[in-house]
Design a protein around this motif. Structure first.
Motif, short mmCIF file in Angstrom:
data_model
loop_
_atom_site.label_atom_id
_atom_site.label_comp_id
_atom_site.label_asym_id
_atom_site.label_seq_id
_atom_site.Cartn_x
_atom_site.Cartn_y
_atom_site.Cartn_z
N GLU A 29 8.46 11.35 7.31
CA GLU A 29 9.39 10.66 8.21
C GLU A 29 8.60 9.67 9.06
N GLN A 30 9.33 8.80 9.69
CA GLN A 30 8.71 7.80 10.54
C GLN A 30 7.93 8.49 11.64
N GLY A 31 6.71 8.01 11.91
CA GLY A 31 5.93 8.58 13.01
C GLY A 31 6.51 8.16 14.35
N LEU A 32 5.78 8.49 15.42
CA LEU A 32 6.27 8.17 16.77
C LEU A 32 6.34 6.67 16.97
N GLY B 40 0.81 -1.22 0.00
CA GLY B 40 0.00 0.00 0.00
C GLY B 40 0.84 1.26 0.00
N ASN B 41 2.13 1.16 0.29
CA ASN B 41 2.95 2.37 0.34
C ASN B 41 3.11 3.01 -1.04
N ALA B 42 3.14 2.20 -2.09
CA ALA B 42 3.23 2.76 -3.44
C ALA B 42 1.99 3.60 -3.74
N ILE C 95 11.29 17.09 0.74
CA ILE C 95 10.66 15.81 1.09
C ILE C 95 11.40 15.26 2.31
N VAL C 96 10.74 15.32 3.46
CA VAL C 96 11.34 14.83 4.71
C VAL C 96 11.01 13.34 4.82
N GLY C 97 12.05 12.52 4.98
CA GLY C 97 11.84 11.07 4.95
C GLY C 97 11.92 10.54 3.53
N ALA C 98 12.73 11.25 2.71
CA ALA C 98 12.79 10.94 1.27
C ALA C 98 13.34 9.54 1.00
N THR C 99 14.15 9.01 1.91
CA THR C 99 14.75 7.70 1.64
C THR C 99 13.91 6.55 2.15
N GLY C 100 12.74 6.85 2.72
CA GLY C 100 11.89 5.80 3.25
C GLY C 100 11.11 5.09 2.15
N SER C 101 10.27 4.17 2.59
CA SER C 101 9.48 3.38 1.65
C SER C 101 8.56 4.27 0.81
N VAL C 102 7.81 5.15 1.46
CA VAL C 102 6.92 6.06 0.73
C VAL C 102 7.73 7.17 0.07
N GLY C 103 8.65 7.77 0.84
CA GLY C 103 9.43 8.91 0.34
C GLY C 103 10.26 8.55 -0.88
N GLY C 104 10.86 7.37 -0.87
CA GLY C 104 11.70 6.95 -2.00
C GLY C 104 10.88 6.80 -3.27
N LEU D 135 15.99 16.78 -0.40
CA LEU D 135 15.70 15.51 0.25
C LEU D 135 16.27 15.52 1.67
N VAL D 136 15.42 15.24 2.65
CA VAL D 136 15.84 15.33 4.06
C VAL D 136 15.66 13.97 4.75
N ALA D 137 16.68 13.55 5.46
CA ALA D 137 16.62 12.36 6.33
C ALA D 137 17.87 12.41 7.21
N ARG D 138 18.16 11.32 7.95
CA ARG D 138 19.33 11.36 8.84
C ARG D 138 20.52 10.60 8.27
N ASN D 139 20.27 9.64 7.37
CA ASN D 139 21.36 8.81 6.86
C ASN D 139 21.89 9.40 5.55
N LYS D 140 23.13 9.93 5.60
CA LYS D 140 23.66 10.64 4.44
C LYS D 140 23.91 9.71 3.25
N GLY D 141 24.38 8.49 3.53
CA GLY D 141 24.68 7.55 2.45
C GLY D 141 23.45 7.26 1.60
N ARG D 142 22.35 7.01 2.28
CA ARG D 142 21.11 6.71 1.54
C ARG D 142 20.61 7.95 0.78
N LEU D 143 20.77 9.13 1.41
CA LEU D 143 20.35 10.36 0.72
C LEU D 143 21.20 10.60 -0.53
N GLN E 231 19.57 18.25 8.11
CA GLN E 231 19.04 19.22 9.08
C GLN E 231 17.59 19.57 8.78
N MET E 232 16.73 19.27 9.72
CA MET E 232 15.31 19.57 9.53
C MET E 232 15.08 21.07 9.30
N ASP E 233 15.93 21.91 9.95
CA ASP E 233 15.79 23.37 9.82
C ASP E 233 15.80 23.83 8.37
N1 LIG Z 1 -1.59 7.55 5.37
C1 LIG Z 1 -1.17 6.43 4.83
O1 LIG Z 1 -1.88 5.77 4.13
C2 LIG Z 1 0.25 6.03 5.06
C3 LIG Z 1 0.73 4.89 4.42
C4 LIG Z 1 2.08 4.55 4.61
C5 LIG Z 1 2.88 5.31 5.46
N2 LIG Z 1 2.35 6.38 6.09
C6 LIG Z 1 3.18 7.22 6.99
O2 LIG Z 1 4.22 7.80 6.19
C7 LIG Z 1 5.40 7.91 6.98
C8 LIG Z 1 6.57 7.21 6.28
O3 LIG Z 1 6.32 5.81 6.20
P1 LIG Z 1 7.41 4.86 5.54
O4 LIG Z 1 6.82 3.47 5.53
O5 LIG Z 1 7.90 5.45 4.26
O6 LIG Z 1 8.57 4.91 6.66
P2 LIG Z 1 10.09 4.45 6.50
O7 LIG Z 1 10.27 3.55 5.34
O8 LIG Z 1 10.50 3.98 7.85
O9 LIG Z 1 10.86 5.81 6.18
C9 LIG Z 1 11.06 6.80 7.16
C10 LIG Z 1 11.89 7.92 6.55
O10 LIG Z 1 11.98 8.98 7.48
C11 LIG Z 1 13.37 9.26 7.74
N3 LIG Z 1 13.41 9.69 9.13
C12 LIG Z 1 13.08 8.99 10.23
N4 LIG Z 1 13.22 9.72 11.33
C13 LIG Z 1 13.63 10.95 10.92
C14 LIG Z 1 13.96 12.16 11.59
N5 LIG Z 1 13.90 12.25 12.92
N6 LIG Z 1 14.36 13.21 10.86
C15 LIG Z 1 14.41 13.14 9.51
N7 LIG Z 1 14.12 12.01 8.80
C16 LIG Z 1 13.74 10.93 9.51
C17 LIG Z 1 14.07 7.94 7.44
O11 LIG Z 1 15.44 8.12 7.06
P3 LIG Z 1 16.62 8.11 8.16
O12 LIG Z 1 16.43 6.88 8.98
O13 LIG Z 1 17.87 8.15 7.36
O14 LIG Z 1 16.40 9.35 8.95
C18 LIG Z 1 13.30 7.51 6.18
O15 LIG Z 1 13.73 8.25 5.08
C19 LIG Z 1 5.08 7.29 8.35
O16 LIG Z 1 4.77 8.34 9.23
C20 LIG Z 1 3.88 6.42 8.07
O17 LIG Z 1 3.08 6.26 9.20
C21 LIG Z 1 1.06 6.77 5.90
#
Ligand SMILES: NC(=O)c1ccc[n+]([C@@H]2O[C@H](COP(=O)([O-])OP(=O)(O)OC[C@H]3O[C@@H](n4cnc5c(N)ncnc54)[C@H](OP(=O)(O)O)[C@@H]3O)[C@@H](O)[C@H]2O)c1
Length: 224
Positions: free
Chosen positions: A221-224, A128-130, A155-164, A180-188, A207-209
């Motif tokens: 970015e990853q939620g809580l 469902g992330n796509a 795009i904050v969380g650009a390297t994540g599943s949705v962000g990528g 593109l914003v995240a914490r891991n420079k290699g992946r960015l 830097q989030m700033d």
């Molecule tokens: N509404 C919906 O239908 C739906 C569906 C899917 C996902 N979501 C939400 O979308 C968000 C992303 O999901 P995902 O599956 O893509 O997560 P994910 O694959 O875990 O990716 C998280 C991204 O956020 C970055 N990140 C994490 N903590 C950070 C911080 N403190 N500062 C900056 N970057 C940070 C990570 O990179 P680094 O580790 O390098 O920082 C990574 O790029 C989540 O909040 C999820 O709940 C919503």
């Protein structure tokens, strides 16, 4: 021409209501009996629905497959047992002609977002992330006409599943400037190298700033 899909799920908390919606006599089975039946009987995944689109009412577009587990069982039974039932459901979907399978409800978390099915090459699997990435892109596209010319999109969380997925989609379909914003420079760095082109300028930041510079900030970015 569309590819047939399958959507895999399980009954919700009120098992009797969900199962009764499928077969009326099941609504007579009391709530307490369902977890016991699911646990003790060798029930296979069940085809509990079929999907037809209005413009092709005779052409089966998709099937719904229900795992015989309650939500609590999905989370507490041995993972190998739940995974085996999920594998069985994927086999059912494939045998019914499905080319793409959506992991619904808790079937995504228990399979690590579908990673445990990555070895399967006979069908496509999505958690469902796509879809979320595609909907986020559609949202950005609606906002683009309201932004200043040549906007910077962060795009904050650009390297994540949705962000990528979103970053790649944007770079494929649009020109512009991305931060593109995240914490891991290699992946960015790797993502920036992949998506940077003559039409798309890509910067990275740890830097989030830095999002203060952007005209539009997308938070993934990853939620809580
Ligand atoms: N509404 C919906 O239908 C739906 C569906 C899917 C996902 N979501 C939400 O979308 C968000 C992303 O999901 P995902 O599956 O893509 O997560 P994910 O694959 O875990 O990716 C998280 C991204 O956020 C970055 N990140 C994490 N903590 C950070 C911080 N403190 N500062 C900056 N970057 C940070 C990570 O990179 P680094 O580790 O390098 O920082 C990574 O790029 C989540 O909040 C999820 O709940 C919503």
């Amino acid at each position: 021409m569309h590819h047939k899909f399958a959507f895999i799920m399980h009954p919700r908390y009120n098992v009797r209501a969900d199962m009764g919606d499928w077969l009326a006599p099941f609504s007579l089975v009391p709530d307490w009996a369902w977890p016991i039946a699911f646990d003790r009987l060798p029930l296979p995944p069940m085809i509990t629905g079929k999907v037809f689109f209005p413009h092709q009412p005779k052409d089966e577009a998709g099937i719904l497959i229900t795992l015989p587990f309650t939500p609590a069982q999905m989370l507490t039974l041995p993972r190998s047992r739940v995974q085996a039932k999920l594998d069985q459901a994927v086999d059912v979907a494939r045998d019914m002609g499905a080319k793409i399978i959506g992991l619904g409800a808790l079937t995504a978390p228990i399979s690590a977002g579908g990673k445990t099915l990555a070895k399967r090459t006979d069908v496509g699997v999505t958690n469902g992330n796509a879809f979320t990435a595609a909907m986020t892109l559609a949202g950005i596209e609606r906002l683009l006409p309201l932004l200043p010319s040549d906007p910077l999109i962060a795009i904050v969380g650009a390297t994540g599943s949705v962000g990528g997925c979103l970053t790649r989609l944007f770079a494929r379909r649009h020109s512009g400037r991305l931060l593109l914003v995240a914490r891991n420079k290699g992946r960015l760095d790797a993502l920036a190298a992949e998506t940077r082109s003559a039409n798309v300028e890509v910067d990275i930041s740890l830097q989030m700033d830095d999002v203060k510079k952007a005209d539009l900030v997308v938070l993934l970015e990853q939620g809580l």
